[in-house]
Design a protein around this motif. Structure first.
Motif, short mmCIF file in Angstrom:
data_model
loop_
_atom_site.label_atom_id
_atom_site.label_comp_id
_atom_site.label_asym_id
_atom_site.label_seq_id
_atom_site.Cartn_x
_atom_site.Cartn_y
_atom_site.Cartn_z
N LEU A 189 -1.78 -16.92 13.94
CA LEU A 189 -2.35 -15.99 12.96
C LEU A 189 -3.85 -16.18 12.84
N SER A 190 -4.53 -15.11 12.50
CA SER A 190 -5.99 -15.18 12.34
C SER A 190 -6.36 -15.97 11.10
N GLU A 191 -7.62 -16.28 10.99
CA GLU A 191 -8.14 -17.04 9.85
C GLU A 191 -8.05 -16.26 8.54
N GLU A 192 -7.73 -14.97 8.62
CA GLU A 192 -7.61 -14.15 7.41
C GLU A 192 -6.33 -14.46 6.63
N TRP A 193 -5.41 -15.19 7.24
CA TRP A 193 -4.14 -15.55 6.61
C TRP A 193 -4.20 -16.98 6.10
N LEU A 195 3.08 -17.01 3.56
CA LEU A 195 1.94 -16.38 4.22
C LEU A 195 1.23 -15.52 3.18
N ILE A 196 -0.06 -15.70 3.07
CA ILE A 196 -0.83 -14.96 2.08
C ILE A 196 -1.92 -14.19 2.80
N SER A 197 -1.90 -12.86 2.61
CA SER A 197 -2.95 -12.01 3.16
C SER A 197 -3.78 -11.50 1.99
N HIS A 198 -4.69 -10.60 2.26
CA HIS A 198 -5.55 -10.10 1.19
C HIS A 198 -4.80 -9.22 0.18
N ASP A 199 -3.65 -8.66 0.58
CA ASP A 199 -2.95 -7.77 -0.34
C ASP A 199 -1.46 -8.05 -0.52
N LYS A 200 -0.91 -9.02 0.24
CA LYS A 200 0.52 -9.32 0.13
C LYS A 200 0.78 -10.81 0.29
N TYR A 223 3.97 -13.20 1.66
CA TYR A 223 5.21 -13.17 2.40
C TYR A 223 5.88 -14.54 2.35
#
Length: 151
Positions: A52-56, A77-82, A84
């Motif tokens: 995964l990219s560094e954005e996660w 897993l944490i993204s900018h809007d969700k 998981y």
């Protein structure tokens, strides 16, 4: 970005050591096998998530408590809007469901793998409200083995 890595459960380490030194009961052997297999599946999943990219933000083996109840998330897993929460399963063989109860092909009943998704959702949403996190939760049940058949 990996925030927390996964460590082997102390119970697995102890059972492996005892298994090398003595004859374990059938119940202990079954428990050791189940725990070891689950941990191996989680490790496989961890390898896949390394891409995964560094954005996660990735947090493995998270144990939380809400309202005097503990709940565990295999990987978060944490993204900018969700967010998981992943529940990793390393099942093999054939399984079937009758009236929402899960069974092995030999008709032995087993724990419903979707139960943890419900627990995580019902506990994590109020937990995130306490932390003032307003983000969408999308729980995922992930089976790693290609020979797992759900009938």
């Amino acid at each position: 970005m990996l925030f927390k890595s996964r460590l082997e459960l102390l119970e697995i380490t102890l059972l492996r050591s005892l298994n090398a030194r003595m004859r374990l009961s059938h119940k202990d052997v079954s428990n050791y096998t189940r725990l070891r297999k689950g941990f191996e599946g989680e490790q496989k999943s961890d390898l896949w998530l390394e891409g995964l990219s560094e954005e996660w933000l990735v947090i493995h083996d998270l144990l939380l408590e809400y309202n005097n109840s503990k709940f565990q998330i295999d990987s978060l897993l944490i993204s900018h809007d969700k967010i998981y929460p992943l529940d990793i399963k390393n099942f093999e063989g054939d399984y079937f469901v009758e009236a929402e109860k899960w069974y092995t092909s030999s008709k032995k009943d087993m724990k419903n793998p979707y139960t943890n998704r419900i627990v995580v959702s019902s506990y994590f949403v109020p937990y995130s409200a306490i932390l003032a996190i307003n983000i969408h939760l999308s729980p995922i049940l992930s089976s790693l083995t290609p020979n797992f058949i759900y009938i």
